[in-house]
Design a protein around this motif. Structure first.
Motif, PDB file in Angstrom:
ATOM      1  N   THR A  12       0.988  -1.239   0.111  1.00  0.00           N
ATOM      2  CA  THR A  12      -0.058  -0.084   0.114  1.00  0.00           C
ATOM      3  C   THR A  12       0.927   1.287  -0.149  1.00  0.00           C
ATOM      4  O   THR A  12       2.020   1.078   0.920  1.00  0.00           O
ATOM      5  N   LEU A  31       0.279   1.630  -8.963  1.00  0.00           N
ATOM      6  CA  LEU A  31      -0.849   0.990  -9.255  1.00  0.00           C
ATOM      7  C   LEU A  31      -0.750  -0.228 -10.204  1.00  0.00           C
ATOM      8  O   LEU A  31      -1.077  -1.241 -10.025  1.00  0.00           O
ATOM      9  N   SER A  36      -1.827  -0.808  -4.054  1.00  0.00           N
ATOM     10  CA  SER A  36      -2.957  -0.077  -3.632  1.00  0.00           C
ATOM     11  C   SER A  36      -2.445   1.261  -3.352  1.00  0.00           C
ATOM     12  O   SER A  36      -1.707   1.422  -2.538  1.00  0.00           O
ATOM     13  N   GLN A  53      -9.887  -4.612  -8.489  1.00  0.00           N
ATOM     14  CA  GLN A  53      -8.980  -5.255  -7.528  1.00  0.00           C
ATOM     15  C   GLN A  53      -7.846  -5.900  -8.446  1.00  0.00           C
ATOM     16  O   GLN A  53      -6.819  -6.265  -7.867  1.00  0.00           O
ATOM     17  N   GLY A  56      -5.028  -3.626  -8.729  1.00  0.00           N
ATOM     18  CA  GLY A  56      -4.905  -2.559  -7.497  1.00  0.00           C
ATOM     19  C   GLY A  56      -5.946  -1.538  -7.142  1.00  0.00           C
ATOM     20  O   GLY A  56      -6.812  -1.480  -8.228  1.00  0.00           O
ATOM     21  N   ARG A  57      -5.748  -0.670  -6.195  1.00  0.00           N
ATOM     22  CA  ARG A  57      -6.936   0.264  -6.140  1.00  0.00           C
ATOM     23  C   ARG A  57      -6.201   1.583  -5.771  1.00  0.00           C
ATOM     24  O   ARG A  57      -5.146   1.808  -5.187  1.00  0.00           O
ATOM     25  N   TYR A  82      -7.178   0.166   3.217  1.00  0.00           N
ATOM     26  CA  TYR A  82      -6.161  -0.600   2.706  1.00  0.00           C
ATOM     27  C   TYR A  82      -5.602  -1.686   3.983  1.00  0.00           C
ATOM     28  O   TYR A  82      -5.164  -2.555   3.673  1.00  0.00           O
TER      29      TYR A  82
END
Length: 277
Positions: A12, A31, A36, A53, A56-57, A82
């Motif tokens: 993250t 990303l 994320s 998803q 990734g976000r 996250y």
């Protein structure tokens, strides 16, 4: 190294000032590599978009990272959405065009033309903001025994150039901060590195090409001197587990060669942070 692969899957990242330009390019690169991403920006209108998803976000929150309460909100939002914080990219900043707007003058501006409020504004965002964000994510990285802090600065000629107050001094200060953080965090598993776009190419052909001086209504160059996307490959690699032992370095992104082994690319594009020794 395949920079589009899932090198950062499960990681993250927080990217400050990630709504446009260099920040948006770095957010998209992270990303694409599987991370994320939480974008923290004072202007919520963003070039970044929601992704599913599989890639990734990415989420954007409005925040002024020079304000402690906003910094805490960014960290809490990242943890809530996250569940972790592995990477921090200190990118938020202010450009010289904002000084020109305040002074009401184009071209070079002498330091004596800059008022104290404007100087403090630049220090608050570039330096205090990076300090507060780095300090805020540290407990979570320390607990995991790993983390990546990347700070965006600028070339040494820009830091010291004529008419660069307060942008140059602010960038010099935040680079010195990164050097100190890298030394303070040695042996913790948390690395601190600096990334810069690099100086513009100054060949004869470029010298006669004035397209880099054409600007839009917001004062942004229509043709960037360095495409923002050049920041992606070194940032992704520095954020990866492959760069566990790389800290206290400044990477010049337009010298990074994606076609060679990353450690060779690092050797060619990297030096120690300017004020580290």
């Amino acid at each position: 190294m395949d920079y589009s692969a899932a090198t950062l899957k499960g990681k993250t990242a927080i990217v400050t000032g990630g709504s446009r330009g260099l920040g948006a390019a770095m957010a998209q690169a992270l990303l694409a590599a599987g991370a994320s991403v939480l974008v923290a920006d004072i202007s919520p209108d963003t070039e970044t978009q929601q992704h599913d998803q599989n890639t990734g976000r990415i989420t954007t929150v409005k925040a002024d990272i020079s304000v402690p309460d906003d910094v805490q909100m960014v960290v809490e939002s990242c943890l809530e959405i996250y569940g972790s914080i592995d990477i921090l990219v200190n990118n938020a900043g202010i450009l010289m065009r904002e000084v020109r707007k305040k002074v009401g003058k184009e071209g070079q501006i002498g330091f004596w033309e800059v008022d104290g409020e404007t100087f403090r504004w630049f220090l608050d965002v570039h330096v205090i903001g990076s300090f507060l964000m780095s300090k805020a994510v540290l407990p979570y990285m320390t607990k995991r025994g790993s983390g990546r802090i990347l700070t965006v600065t600028t070339s040494f000629p820009t830091m010291q150039g004529k008419g660069r107050t307060p942008y140059g001094p602010a960038k010099a200060c935040v680079e010195a901060l990164a050097a100190v953080m890298a030394k303070d965090l040695e042996g913790t598993g948390i690395t601190v590195n600096v990334v810069i776009p690099g100086q513009a190419v100054t060949s004869t052909d470029d010298a006669i090409d004035d397209s880099h001086d054409l600007r839009d209504s917001d004062g942004r160059r229509i043709v960037p001197r360095n495409p923002p996307e050049i920041m992606g490959p070194p940032v992704v690699w520095l954020a990866s587990d492959a760069a566990n032992d790389v800290t206290g370095m400044r990477i010049i992104s337009n010298r990074w060669d994606i076609n060679v082994d990353p450690f060779l690319a690092l050797q060619r594009a990297g030096t120690e942070i300017g004020w580290r020794s």
